[in-house]
Design an enzyme around this catalytic site. Structure first.
Site, PDB file in Angstrom:
ATOM      1  CG  LEU A  88      -2.067  -1.037   1.445  1.00  0.00           C
ATOM      2  CD1 LEU A  88      -2.492  -1.544   2.617  1.00  0.00           C
ATOM      3  CD2 LEU A  88      -2.787  -1.018   0.056  1.00  0.00           C
ATOM      4  CB  ILE A 141      11.226  13.976  -9.639  1.00  0.00           C
ATOM      5  CG1 ILE A 141       9.491  14.323  -8.994  1.00  0.00           C
ATOM      6  CG2 ILE A 141      11.713  13.255 -10.202  1.00  0.00           C
ATOM      7  CD1 ILE A 141       8.927  13.501 -10.031  1.00  0.00           C
ATOM      8  CG  MET A 170       0.967  15.762 -10.253  1.00  0.00           C
ATOM      9  SD  MET A 170       1.716  14.451 -11.569  1.00  0.00           S
ATOM     10  CE  MET A 170      -0.104  14.502 -12.154  1.00  0.00           C
ATOM     11  CG  HIS A 228      19.229  32.606  19.499  1.00  0.00           C
ATOM     12  ND1 HIS A 228      20.247  33.388  18.105  1.00  0.00           N
ATOM     13  CD2 HIS A 228      20.073  33.015  20.618  1.00  0.00           C
ATOM     14  CE1 HIS A 228      21.390  33.213  18.097  1.00  0.00           C
ATOM     15  NE2 HIS A 228      21.006  33.587  19.588  1.00  0.00           N
TER      16      HIS A 228
END
Ligand SMILES: Cc1cc2nc3c(=O)[nH]c(=O)nc-3n(C[C@H](O)[C@H](O)[C@H](O)COP(=O)(O)OP(=O)(O)OC[C@H]3O[C@@H](n4cnc5c(N)ncnc54)[C@H](O)[C@@H]3O)c2cc1C
Length: 468
Positions: free
Chosen positions: A38, A186, A320, A446
């Site tokens: 899955l 990508i 996407m 900080h």
């Protein structure tokens, strides 16, 4: 025949999140996935494995190039064991996909393994890997079939040397020269992985800049930093052929003057985008309409032209992105349950997980100019932060665009260490329609990289940055 309130086709972030939310809302839910694991593209061959490879290659690059400056000496040669690196990536993927199976079980969601295709608007047939077919009935159906890598019409992906991102996550050797077609997210992420591991990398991009959808200042800075990292760029180059000759790949392109340029490498990563995936879905049988690019057409409620059928994620319009798909999965589940959810697409952040990381939300400067909005800019460089100097991550900046009159934050664009995480502060602020002054008055711990957000907000409120 089994009957469900909702059947979801596809188990990527759009599908599995929709399934969980439907189950939480008391619906009898089924999810259908053609692969044995899955999680879809994101978990199997996308977000998670690419980040695992980015992290491993980053460690290697630090060991080679930066450990010495930190006073860390490693006797002997530091080497890459690519097989082991890819093995670790796979175990991260395995753990993550098993986690989704656990969530399905926990929420009592029925998982069907097999290719789901419409018989009609309320019936889905599931073709299993053993050739058997099962049919289920559902009152509502959510299409979440995602996307696949796209290519150019004249390129034949051979999956050995002319490859997509999927194969790039499984290479058996570090390329000598990887030619990356496409300077989008990508291509840059995977290009950087192999550059760090020792490959020469040339990015060939059709547009005159990389990450074209993002604010131009980000693409300029990322180009500068990646050039320092010795990645080569051929911008405004139109690729016209990609040919394999034995172990070599020859890429021919025309530059902006129309002159032919030839690139020779041993691998070519084709990263020209992704296309919606509806193969085998038989959308016609349910009467579901697709547009001419193969995307499922939906209205503002993500409903298709068929009343009980919805679609989410990469298979519909819009960015996407996994988190966009997740929001849409949740939205559809809640709509089916009779609720009135809403997504503000302007506040879906975009991230590039190169190092330095690039992240943005809201409008770019180019978009504001085009829309004629009167805006102001506050920018702060990472190099002015103590935290950035401590870690030697001094490249990049945070830029805040705010409405000139109202001071409302309209866009935040950042490049630097951990910007993928920092952008959440900007999303939160914009969700609550904060002004630049609101951000500038919040205490930021900080030393942190987040101080650059506060300083950029101070700069936007009237040149009030404190540390520059
Ligand atoms: C290399 C790479 C890196 C990425 N990195 C990021 C990132 O860092 N952050 C980010 O937000 N996004 C990233 N993405 C994009 C992200 O993976 C997608 O936006 C996201 O997976 C889309 O989710 P989805 O649910 O719409 O579809 P998908 O994840 O594509 O899932 C669709 C699923 O449906 C299944 N399916 C299709 N048809 C059928 C059918 N008929 N029957 C049964 N099952 C079917 C498919 O097998 C697949 O499992 C990356 C993508 C790639 C390729």
């Amino acid at each position: 025949m089994d009957q469900y309130d909702v059947a979801i086709i596809g188990s990527g972030p759009g599908g599995y999140v929709a399934a969980i939310r439907c189950a939480q809302l008391g619906m009898k839910t089924a999810i259908i996935e053609k692969y044995s694991t899955l999680g879809g593209t994101c978990l199997n061959v996308g977000c998670i494995p690419s980040k695992a490879m980015l992290d491993s290659s980053h460690h290697y690059e630090d060991a080679i190039n930066h450990f010495e400056e930190h006073g860390i000496e490693i006797p002997g040669e530091i080497k890459v064991n690519l097989e082991k690196m890819i093995g670790r990536k796979q175990s991260v993927v395995d753990q993550t996909t098993k986690g989704i199976q656990f969530l399905m079980d926990k929420n009592k969601i029925t998982v069907f393994e097999g290719l789901g295709s419409f018989k009609d608007a309320t019936h889905v047939s599931i073709k299993k890997n053993d050739g058997k077919t099962e049919e289920i009935e559902a009152k509502n159906i959510i299409i979440a079939t995602g996307s696949k890598p796209s290519t150019l019409p004249f390129i034949k992906i051979d999956k050995e040397r002319i490859i997509t991102s999927t194969e790039a996550l499984e290479l058996k050797e570090v390329p000598k020269h990887m030619i990356v077609i496409g300077g989008g997210v990508i291509g840059l992420e995977l290009g950087q992985v192999y550059k760090r591991l020792g490959a020469d990398v040339t990015v060939v991009e059709f547009m005159d800049r990389i990450i074209p959808g993002m604010d131009a200042a980000l693409s300029k800075e990322l180009t500068k930093v990646m050039k320092k990292q010795k990645v080569k760029f051929a911008l405004s180059h139109k690729v016209k052929s990609v040919e394999r000759k034995g172990d070599k790949v020859i890429v021919k392109a025309d530059d902006k003057k129309g002159q032919e340029v030839i690139f020779e490498g041993d691998y070519c990563l084709v990263a020209v985008g992704r296309k919606p995936y509806t193969e085998g879905l038989n959308a016609d049988a349910a009467g579901v309409k697709l547009d001419d690019r193969g995307k499922v057409i939906v209205d503002e409620h993500l409903k298709t032209n068929v009343d009980n059928i919805y679609a989410v994620g990469d298979v519909i319009k819009g960015a996407m992105l996994a988190h966009k798909a997740e929001e849409e999965g949740t939205l559809v589940a809640e709509l089916i349950a009779g609720q009135k959810p809403h997504i503000d697409y302007n506040l879906i952040p975009g991230v590039v997980y190169t190092w330095p990381e690039v992240a943005a939300v809201g409008k770019t400067e180019e978009e504001l100019k085009e829309a004629g909005v009167d805006y102001k800019v506050g920018q702060f460089p990472m190099r002015a932060l103590g935290r950035a100097r401590a870690s030697m991550d001094t490249d990049g900046f945070v830029k805040i665009l705010a409405d000139k009159k109202t001071d409302e934050v309209l866009g935040v664009h950042m490049i630097g260490a951990r910007c993928a995480d920092l952008i959440t502060e900007a999303v939160t602020a914009m969700e609550f329609r904060a002004s630049a002054e609101d951000i500038s008055r919040m205490s930021h711990a900080h030393p942190t990289y987040a101080e650059a957000v506060k300083e950029a907000a101070l700069a936007a409120t009237g040149d009030r940055a404190l540390h520059i």
